[in-house]
Motif scaffolding. Structure first.
Motif, PDB file in Angstrom:
ATOM      1  N   ALA A  16       0.826  -1.206   0.000  1.00 36.65           N
ATOM      2  CA  ALA A  16       0.000   0.000   0.000  1.00 36.65           C
ATOM      3  C   ALA A  16       0.860   1.256   0.000  1.00 36.65           C
ATOM      4  N   GLU A  17       1.918   1.275   0.830  1.00 32.20           N
ATOM      5  CA  GLU A  17       2.802   2.440   0.880  1.00 32.20           C
ATOM      6  C   GLU A  17       3.559   2.604  -0.428  1.00 32.20           C
ATOM      7  N   GLY A  18       3.957   1.491  -1.035  1.00 30.65           N
ATOM      8  CA  GLY A  18       4.654   1.562  -2.309  1.00 30.65           C
ATOM      9  C   GLY A  18       3.799   2.185  -3.400  1.00 30.65           C
ATOM     10  N   PHE A  19       2.526   1.818  -3.430  1.00 30.34           N
ATOM     11  CA  PHE A  19       1.618   2.423  -4.396  1.00 30.34           C
ATOM     12  C   PHE A  19       1.489   3.933  -4.156  1.00 30.34           C
ATOM     13  N   VAL A  20       1.412   4.322  -2.891  1.00 24.25           N
ATOM     14  CA  VAL A  20       1.296   5.750  -2.559  1.00 24.25           C
ATOM     15  C   VAL A  20       2.528   6.508  -3.041  1.00 24.25           C
ATOM     16  N   GLN A  21       3.717   5.958  -2.764  1.00 20.46           N
ATOM     17  CA  GLN A  21       4.951   6.625  -3.156  1.00 20.46           C
ATOM     18  C   GLN A  21       5.111   6.642  -4.674  1.00 20.46           C
ATOM     19  N   ALA A  22       4.713   5.561  -5.332  1.00 25.78           N
ATOM     20  CA  ALA A  22       4.790   5.530  -6.793  1.00 25.78           C
ATOM     21  C   ALA A  22       3.860   6.577  -7.399  1.00 25.78           C
ATOM     22  N   ALA A  23       2.660   6.684  -6.846  1.00 22.15           N
ATOM     23  CA  ALA A  23       1.706   7.675  -7.347  1.00 22.15           C
ATOM     24  C   ALA A  23       2.261   9.086  -7.193  1.00 22.15           C
ATOM     25  N   ARG A  24       2.873   9.365  -6.045  1.00 20.27           N
ATOM     26  CA  ARG A  24       3.432  10.691  -5.800  1.00 20.27           C
ATOM     27  C   ARG A  24       4.545  10.991  -6.808  1.00 20.27           C
ATOM     28  N   PHE A  25       5.425  10.015  -7.030  1.00 16.99           N
ATOM     29  CA  PHE A  25       6.550  10.222  -7.946  1.00 16.99           C
ATOM     30  C   PHE A  25       6.044  10.459  -9.364  1.00 16.99           C
ATOM     31  N   ILE A  26       5.072   9.668  -9.796  1.00 13.02           N
ATOM     32  CA  ILE A  26       4.544   9.793 -11.154  1.00 13.02           C
ATOM     33  C   ILE A  26       3.861  11.144 -11.343  1.00 13.02           C
ATOM     34  N   ARG A  27       3.071  11.549 -10.372  1.00 14.20           N
ATOM     35  CA  ARG A  27       2.389  12.853 -10.462  1.00 14.20           C
ATOM     36  C   ARG A  27       3.387  14.010 -10.432  1.00 14.20           C
ATOM     37  N   ASP A  28       4.422  13.890  -9.590  1.00 18.32           N
ATOM     38  CA  ASP A  28       5.439  14.938  -9.539  1.00 18.32           C
ATOM     39  C   ASP A  28       6.183  15.069 -10.864  1.00 18.32           C
ATOM     40  N   ALA A  29       6.222  13.993 -11.613  1.00 16.49           N
ATOM     41  CA  ALA A  29       6.854  14.026 -12.940  1.00 16.49           C
ATOM     42  C   ALA A  29       5.906  14.581 -13.999  1.00 16.49           C
ATOM     43  N   GLY A  30       4.701  14.971 -13.573  1.00 15.46           N
ATOM     44  CA  GLY A  30       3.732  15.534 -14.499  1.00 15.46           C
ATOM     45  C   GLY A  30       3.004  14.506 -15.333  1.00 15.46           C
ATOM     46  N   ARG A  31       2.952  13.292 -14.830  1.00 15.47           N
ATOM     47  CA  ARG A  31       2.348  12.206 -15.594  1.00 15.47           C
ATOM     48  C   ARG A  31       1.083  11.690 -14.908  1.00 15.47           C
ATOM     49  N   PRO A  32       0.142  11.145 -15.680  1.00 12.03           N
ATOM     50  CA  PRO A  32      -1.052  10.526 -15.096  1.00 12.03           C
ATOM     51  C   PRO A  32      -0.698   9.162 -14.503  1.00 12.03           C
ATOM     52  N   LEU A  33      -1.515   8.683 -13.593  1.00  9.77           N
ATOM     53  CA  LEU A  33      -1.243   7.381 -12.983  1.00  9.77           C
ATOM     54  C   LEU A  33      -1.303   6.246 -14.000  1.00  9.77           C
ATOM     55  N   THR A  34      -1.990   6.470 -15.101  1.00  3.70           N
ATOM     56  CA  THR A  34      -2.046   5.450 -16.145  1.00  3.70           C
ATOM     57  C   THR A  34      -0.695   5.239 -16.826  1.00  3.70           C
ATOM     58  N   ALA A  35       0.293   6.105 -16.536  1.00  2.14           N
ATOM     59  CA  ALA A  35       1.643   5.927 -17.081  1.00  2.14           C
ATOM     60  C   ALA A  35       2.381   4.782 -16.393  1.00  2.14           C
ATOM     61  N   PHE A  36       1.869   4.331 -15.247  1.00  4.68           N
ATOM     62  CA  PHE A  36       2.449   3.201 -14.514  1.00  4.68           C
ATOM     63  C   PHE A  36       2.390   1.966 -15.405  1.00  4.68           C
ATOM     64  N   CYS A  37       3.562   1.368 -15.707  1.00  6.33           N
ATOM     65  CA  CYS A  37       3.564   0.288 -16.692  1.00  6.33           C
ATOM     66  C   CYS A  37       4.240  -0.997 -16.230  1.00  6.33           C
TER      67      CYS A  37
END
Length: 247
Positions: free
Chosen positions: A43-64
């Protein structure tokens, strides 16, 4: 055959509901790999991944793609139950539609000092790029044939730990990686990272089944870990990325 996931700017190899067999960035984009300095609970990993992706200006759908670590190998039923829990977040992110999953994944079990619960090791996402260099991530695969049937029925040389059986398991898995890369039009000459997961001695298979086939042009990272299902013995994944960071 590959399928486009336009919301994430990548295409993928359809596989099973819990993961795809690989992801490859669309032209104008690249895949970046992000490894956590320490394992994070799921759960924490998903939260941190979401934060990193958003900070990069990307949508969560960029998670691949993602790389997970689990406490121990699952039974078939336990593995399915874990996967049903895992895909809930991907559904919330607009990635998993209830049937098709575009995210490539590896999920292995460290033999020594494992995590107390399923945890994140790394993840990958797409971002815009001016480079024309292709990037891809191939999902983890072990010595189990794809298709219907139980792991007992599909596993190469099931429960056979002889040197010849281990070599056959390595050969099968290496071929699986080659087939997945070929679906994107690539091969070992394109890979920048190769990882193997096993607690068995597979040194006798290295020369013929990996080196001579070109799999180790960038070396090999060996994790002393088991594949995620009981009685699987050898797993691999590979990737081509030009940008990797540790956070």
């Amino acid at each position: 055959m590959t399928r486009e996931f336009s919301a994430g700017n990548y295409r993928f190899i359809p596989s099973v509901f819990q993961y795809s067999a690989g992801a490859c960035a669309d032209p104008g984009y690249e895949i970046e790999r992000v490894r956590f300095d320490r394992w994070l609970p799921l759960a924490e990993g998903f939260v941190q991944a979401a934060r990193f992706i958003r900070d990069a200006g990307r949508p969560l759908t960029a998670f691949c793609a993602c790389e997970l670590r689990s406490p121990a190998a699952f039974t078939e039923e336990g593995f399915r139950n874990f996967n049903l829990h895992y895909v809930k977040t991907l559904s919330e992110w607009g990635i998993f539609d209830g049937t098709t999953n575009s995210v490539a994944r590896s999920n292995v079990c460290p033999e020594i000092d494992p995590p107390s619960e399923p945890s994140f090791y790394a993840f990958s996402f797409t971002r815009p790029s001016r480079s024309t260099t292709p990037t891809f991530v191939i999902a983890g695969g072990a010595e189990a044939r794809e298709g219907a049937g139980s792991y007992v029925e599909r596993t190469v040389r099931y429960r056979d730990l002889s040197p010849d059986a281990i070599k056959e398991k390595v050969r099968f898995t290496t071929s699986q990686m080659e087939n997945r890369m070929a679906a994107f039009g690539y091969g070992w000459k394109d890979a920048t990272g190769v990882q193997a997961y096993s607690i068995r001695d597979f040194h006798h298979a290295l020369a013929d089944e990996l080196v001579r086939r070109g799999a180790l042009r960038s070396g090999l990272t060996w994790h002393f870990a088991r594949p995620p299902v009981v009685d699987l013995e050898y797993e691999m994944d590979c990737r081509r990325v030009v940008r990797e960071v540790v956070i």
